[in-house]
Design an enzyme around this catalytic site. Structure first.
Site, PDB file in Angstrom:
ATOM      1  N   LYS A   1      -4.790  -0.162   7.987  1.00 31.42           N
ATOM      2  CA  LYS A   1      -3.997   0.056   9.081  1.00 31.42           C
ATOM      3  C   LYS A   1      -4.615   0.801  10.178  1.00 31.42           C
ATOM      4  O   LYS A   1      -4.611   0.620  11.283  1.00 31.42           O
ATOM      5  CB  LYS A   1      -2.761   0.793   8.628  1.00 31.42           C
ATOM      6  CG  LYS A   1      -1.745   0.058   7.922  1.00 31.42           C
ATOM      7  CD  LYS A   1      -0.545   0.709   7.521  1.00 31.42           C
ATOM      8  CE  LYS A   1       0.431   0.509   6.444  1.00 31.42           C
ATOM      9  NZ  LYS A   1       1.464   1.248   6.179  1.00 31.42           N
TER      10      LYS A   1
ATOM     11  N   LYS B   1      11.134   0.799   6.018  1.00 30.83           N
ATOM     12  CA  LYS B   1      11.396   2.252   5.458  1.00 30.83           C
ATOM     13  C   LYS B   1      11.000   3.288   6.432  1.00 30.83           C
ATOM     14  O   LYS B   1      11.633   4.061   7.028  1.00 30.83           O
ATOM     15  CB  LYS B   1      10.621   2.283   4.234  1.00 30.83           C
ATOM     16  CG  LYS B   1      10.696   3.345   3.588  1.00 30.83           C
ATOM     17  CD  LYS B   1      10.177   3.775   2.196  1.00 30.83           C
ATOM     18  CE  LYS B   1      10.053   5.181   1.932  1.00 30.83           C
ATOM     19  NZ  LYS B   1       9.390   5.226   0.672  1.00 30.83           N
TER      20      LYS B   1
ATOM     21  N   HIS C   1      -0.908 -27.686 -13.294  1.00 32.35           N
ATOM     22  CA  HIS C   1      -1.720 -28.750 -12.507  1.00 32.35           C
ATOM     23  C   HIS C   1      -2.484 -28.285 -11.447  1.00 32.35           C
ATOM     24  O   HIS C   1      -3.088 -28.994 -10.697  1.00 32.35           O
ATOM     25  CB  HIS C   1      -0.837 -30.014 -12.133  1.00 32.35           C
ATOM     26  CG  HIS C   1       0.038 -30.573 -12.864  1.00 32.35           C
ATOM     27  ND1 HIS C   1      -0.475 -31.640 -13.523  1.00 32.35           N
ATOM     28  CD2 HIS C   1       1.065 -30.388 -13.505  1.00 32.35           C
ATOM     29  CE1 HIS C   1       0.587 -31.968 -14.561  1.00 32.35           C
ATOM     30  NE2 HIS C   1       1.313 -31.216 -14.571  1.00 32.35           N
TER      31      HIS C   1
ATOM     32  N   GLU D   1       3.069  -4.208  12.052  1.00 33.59           N
ATOM     33  CA  GLU D   1       3.622  -5.841  12.162  1.00 33.59           C
ATOM     34  C   GLU D   1       5.044  -5.898  12.228  1.00 33.59           C
ATOM     35  O   GLU D   1       5.371  -6.822  13.166  1.00 33.59           O
ATOM     36  CB  GLU D   1       3.202  -6.375  11.039  1.00 33.59           C
ATOM     37  CG  GLU D   1       1.646  -6.609  10.549  1.00 33.59           C
ATOM     38  CD  GLU D   1       1.104  -5.342   9.646  1.00 33.59           C
ATOM     39  OE1 GLU D   1       1.672  -4.125  10.050  1.00 33.59           O
ATOM     40  OE2 GLU D   1       0.406  -5.573   8.758  1.00 33.59           O
TER      41      GLU D   1
ATOM     42  N   GLY E   1       8.644   1.559  -1.217  1.00 40.06           N
ATOM     43  CA  GLY E   1       8.771   0.130  -0.672  1.00 40.06           C
ATOM     44  C   GLY E   1       9.134  -0.832  -1.610  1.00 40.06           C
ATOM     45  O   GLY E   1       9.984  -1.826  -1.628  1.00 40.06           O
ATOM     46  N   ARG E   2       8.118  -0.949  -2.461  1.00 34.73           N
ATOM     47  CA  ARG E   2       8.006  -2.148  -3.594  1.00 34.73           C
ATOM     48  C   ARG E   2       9.088  -1.960  -4.726  1.00 34.73           C
ATOM     49  O   ARG E   2       9.269  -2.900  -5.342  1.00 34.73           O
ATOM     50  CB  ARG E   2       6.715  -2.077  -4.221  1.00 34.73           C
ATOM     51  CG  ARG E   2       5.948  -0.764  -4.718  1.00 34.73           C
ATOM     52  CD  ARG E   2       4.395  -0.892  -4.772  1.00 34.73           C
ATOM     53  NE  ARG E   2       4.036   0.157  -5.331  1.00 34.73           N
ATOM     54  CZ  ARG E   2       3.655   1.418  -4.501  1.00 34.73           C
ATOM     55  NH1 ARG E   2       3.702   1.270  -3.190  1.00 34.73           N
ATOM     56  NH2 ARG E   2       3.068   2.236  -4.924  1.00 34.73           N
TER      57      ARG E   2
ATOM     58  N   GLU F   1      -0.048  -2.733  -6.032  1.00 39.41           N
ATOM     59  CA  GLU F   1       0.091  -1.588  -5.197  1.00 39.41           C
ATOM     60  C   GLU F   1       0.224  -0.251  -5.855  1.00 39.41           C
ATOM     61  O   GLU F   1      -0.120   0.733  -5.458  1.00 39.41           O
ATOM     62  CB  GLU F   1       1.111  -1.756  -4.091  1.00 39.41           C
ATOM     63  CG  GLU F   1       0.874  -0.887  -2.794  1.00 39.41           C
ATOM     64  CD  GLU F   1       1.703  -1.325  -1.681  1.00 39.41           C
ATOM     65  OE1 GLU F   1       1.342  -1.944  -0.787  1.00 39.41           O
ATOM     66  OE2 GLU F   1       3.123  -1.007  -1.500  1.00 39.41           O
TER      67      GLU F   1
HETATM   68  O1  F6P Z   1       1.578  -2.313   2.545  1.00 41.04           O
HETATM   69  C1  F6P Z   1       1.938  -1.045   2.535  1.00 41.04           C
HETATM   70  C2  F6P Z   1       3.527  -0.735   2.736  1.00 41.04           C
HETATM   71  O2  F6P Z   1       3.444   0.717   3.059  1.00 41.04           O
HETATM   72  C3  F6P Z   1       4.265  -1.275   1.554  1.00 41.04           C
HETATM   73  O3  F6P Z   1       4.118  -0.279   0.368  1.00 41.04           O
HETATM   74  C4  F6P Z   1       5.607  -1.267   2.241  1.00 41.04           C
HETATM   75  O4  F6P Z   1       6.362  -1.927   1.264  1.00 41.04           O
HETATM   76  C5  F6P Z   1       5.333  -2.064   3.392  1.00 41.04           C
HETATM   77  O5  F6P Z   1       3.964  -1.273   3.775  1.00 41.04           O
HETATM   78  C6  F6P Z   1       6.094  -1.946   4.380  1.00 41.04           C
HETATM   79  O6  F6P Z   1       6.536  -0.598   4.971  1.00 41.04           O
HETATM   80  P1  F6P Z   1       7.945  -0.275   5.843  1.00 41.04           P
HETATM   81  O7  F6P Z   1       9.080  -0.616   5.038  1.00 41.04           O
HETATM   82  O8  F6P Z   1       7.748   1.032   5.987  1.00 41.04           O
HETATM   83  O9  F6P Z   1       7.706  -1.034   7.056  1.00 41.04           O
END
Ligand code: F6P
Length: 677
Positions: free
Chosen positions: A597, A290, A472, A296, A354-355, A441
């Site tokens: 972060k 987003k 199990h 990462e 995002g979620r 979250e």
């Molecule tokens: O883990 C934090 C977060 O901001 C989530 O809310 C989001 O889904 C994820 O990082 C990834 O963010 P982005 O889509 O901006 O890479």
């Protein structure tokens, strides 16, 4: 009033307006009955309700109004801490009564069991094994009303900036709106439904062309391997969907010849696992982010770009033909500067959390590439049907609302601070992980909307595993250790039922015997007397006694089709929202992720120093010891063993070291046919 000020400011920034029927209804919507949104707009009346609901106002012509002129969330008052309200206190008192009861007795009560189930849209919810009575539900209904649940839901659907700390609307429901939906939220001057459908059309066109071979890779090969690079909400939901559709009857055929892999972890081993046996010339990389800034994801994106360059050269067309982006409109410049062409940029918007983004391009692009756009549309249909159910149905017929209110009851009043999701369907194996992010979250917060510290329990720890595997693994604890409310999810029909010769039941029936047995075992337990009657020796009795009285609910759906997956997805999104609304939280921001972060960025600088052979200056001696050990001792061992400097461990740091980069190698696919794995 602080909160009102915050909302007003937020409104000015977002600039929402929307079309809705006039005149506006009562100040905070109807009493705790069905929301008038859809019924008014469609000109229909709300369905008959078993509870006494206020009559739906008669339909009136639509007009465009601005949120500022309308009673809405920006005018939801600064509520007192919910724990100080009479409705909360009544529930606290009532919890003492419930503590005296046992589910063993409750589930023998015919009338009660009949009242505590709902059958709506093909979904059966049975909550008779919850520690609730009619009185509990009435009191929860009062609490929901006092917390303006309906108003908050309505505001969400209409696009009010309810994620006020980020000055954003929360409009994931608009992602599955019909093109001609009468509910038309406007954000930043744009009709969000038009926006959504213009991107859906772009996705359909692009994914059809890829699947038909009209869009190919740089060397002209068909793009059959899809790698979706993203993390958190840009990964978990789409992966959950992918796992469901892999064995969905239509999905199986639609995906023949395609692979879809997710690269989420920044661990280079994840890169290796993702790339193994993939031919870059046939691979399309989707960068799902987003913000297009997540560290990462962006490192993985650069890694994958390098992987493409290593095999096909660094002609800009390599990226423009093999890399697409799903990102928010506010990341447009970043997408372009990565080398991605505008035609390959599938936008979503800041008003999609995002979620909550599975139904946006984040899920639509990878899923449509592999399964076709039509199957993805069925997921949207299912989600939309749940959205309509949620906003229209009265409490006692409203599945997400019941589940959310019972969630609040279990957590805040009965003090169960965990909850487990137990799908009796292997294809739902990634649902627990998706719910974990969605819920933890969203509701992992410590203050209310107005910034007051909560003095009640909010935000369960969510975990889960498909049944019967979970049985199990951790069910011992569920039965005899800590009590954890369980959500059992099962299906009437399997995606792939088998009947083995000589067996009395199909394999799916066998699976489902467990789905039916476990909730009873949890509720009833086993008493010492029962054990004695079975002849269990006295010394074993304490070890084999089950206290029971452990709550669960059972969700039974027809079949795990794309449509029903969509329903489930939206159901859990709405359950989370209900709990957040009742607890008076902002369930749509996630500031808690930021600190880590930021610190990681600081550590990055320190590691660069360490790799360059300079002294590491850490913020505290504990971190310094760890960093020193990480940078120095292990490297020396490895260098001694291999006689070769390890990646980036030379005195000059990664860029100047003698490490030769070794990207994952493609494998010879010649004899493998069309299916790559
Ligand atoms: O883990 C934090 C977060 O901001 C989530 O809310 C989001 O889904 C994820 O990082 C990834 O963010 P982005 O889509 O901006 O890479």
């Amino acid at each position: 009033m602080k909160l009102l000020f915050a909302f007003t400011t937020a409104f000015v920034c977002v600039g929402n307006s929307f079309v809705l029927p006039s005149p506006p209804g009562p100040k905070f919507g109807p009493k705790f009955g069905p929301s008038p949104i859809y019924s008014q707009i469609r000109g229909g009346s709300s369905p008959a309700s078993p509870t006494s609901e206020p009559p739906t106002p008669s339909p009136t012509p639509s007009r465009t109004v601005s949120l500022t002129n309308h009673i809405n969330y920006d005018e939801v008052p600064d509520l007192p801490l919910v724990s100080t309200t009479p409705e909360w206190k009544a529930l606290e008192e009532h919890a003492k009564e419930i503590e005296e009861t046992h589910l063993r007795d409750y589930i023998m009560d015919d009338e009660r069991c009949d009242a505590m189930h709902v059958l709506e849209d093909g979904i059966m919810l049975d909550y008779s094994r919850q520690r609730v009575t009619e009185k509990t539900l009435d009191l929860l209904s009062d609490l929901a009303e006092a917390q303006l649940l309906r108003s908050k839901m309505t505001s969400m659907y209409r696009g009010a900036p309810i994620n006020f700390t980020e000055k954003r609307a929360v409009l994931h429901t608009a992602l599955r709106s019909r093109k001609d939906s009468p509910l038309r939220p406007v954000v930043d001057g744009l009709d969000v439904v038009d926006e959504v459908h213009s991107v859906l059309e772009q996705i359909k066109k692009f994914t059809d062309m890829v699947r038909e071979g009209e869009v190919t890779g740089y060397t002209g090969k068909q793009l059959r391997n899809i790698v979706s690079v993203g993390i958190g909400g840009s990964y978990l939901g789409p992966e959950f969907l992918h796992e469901c559709l892999k064995t969905e009857p239509e999905g199986v055929n639609a995906a023949l010849g395609y692979t879809l892999r997710f690269l989420s972890n920044v661990d280079p081993v994840d890169v290796e696992r993702t790339c193994s046996e993939l031919d870059p010339e046939e691979t399309l990389i989707i960068i799902v982010s987003k913000t297009f800034t997540t560290a990462e994801t962006m490192l993985n994106a650069r890694t994958m770009r390098q992987w493409l360059w290593d095999f096909m050269g660094n002609d800009p067309e390599v990226v423009s033909k093999h890399v697409v982006a799903c990102a928010s409109t506010s990341a447009t410049d970043k997408v372009r500067s990565f080398g991605i062409s505008d035609d390959y940029f599938f936008r979503f918007w800041d008003w999609v959390g995002g979620r909550y983004s599975v139904c946006s391009a984040a899920g639509a692009v990878p899923i449509s590439l592999v399964y076709g756009f039509d199957l993805f549309s069925k997921v949207l249909d299912g989600a939309r049907s749940m959205d309509e159910h949620f906003i229209q149905k009265p409490l006692r017929r409203n599945i997400p609302m019941l589940m959310g209110l019972i969630g609040v009851w279990n957590m805040s009043f009965l003090k169960y601070n965990m909850r487990t999701t137990l799908p009796y369907a292997e294809a739902l194996l990634k649902l627990p992980a998706h719910i974990q992010q969605l819920d933890m979250e969203s509701n992992g917060k410590h203050v209310t909307r107005s910034g007051k510290e909560v003095d009640y329990l909010v935000g369960e720890v969510d975990f889960g595993e498909p049944g019967t595997n979970g049985q199990h693994s951790f069910f011992q604890l569920l039965h005899m250790g800590q009590a954890v409310p369980c959500d059992f999810i099962g299906f009437v029909k399997s995606q792939n039922d088998l009947v083995v010769d000589g067996e009395t039941l199909s394999s799916h029936d066998e699976l489902m015997t467990n789905f039916f047995a476990q909730p009873d075992a949890l509720a009833n337990g086993k008493t010492a007397d029962e054990l004695r009657a079975e002849g269990v020796p006295e010394w074993q009795i304490p070890h084999r006694t089950f206290h029971g009285n452990r709550p669960s609910m059972s969700l039974l759906l027809p079949k795990l089709t794309a449509f029903h997956v969509g329903q489930l997805l939206a159901l859990y999104e709405h359950r989370t929202a209900v709990q957040g609304f009742v607890w008076d939280l902002n369930s749509f921001d996630q500031w808690g992720v930021e600190l880590g972060k930021k610190l990681a960025l600081g550590i990055k600088d320190k590691l660069v120093e360490g790799r360059a052979g300079r002294t590491i200056k850490a913020d505290n001696p504990s971190t310094k010891r760890l960093l020193d050990y990480y940078v120095n001792s292990v490297n020396e061992d490895e260098e001694e063993e291999t006689g070769r400097k390890q990646p980036g461990w030379g005195k000059n740091g990664p860029a100047g070291s003698d490490f030769a980069r070794q990207p994952p190698q493609p494998h010879n696919l010649k004899d493998r046919g069309t299916k790559l794995n």
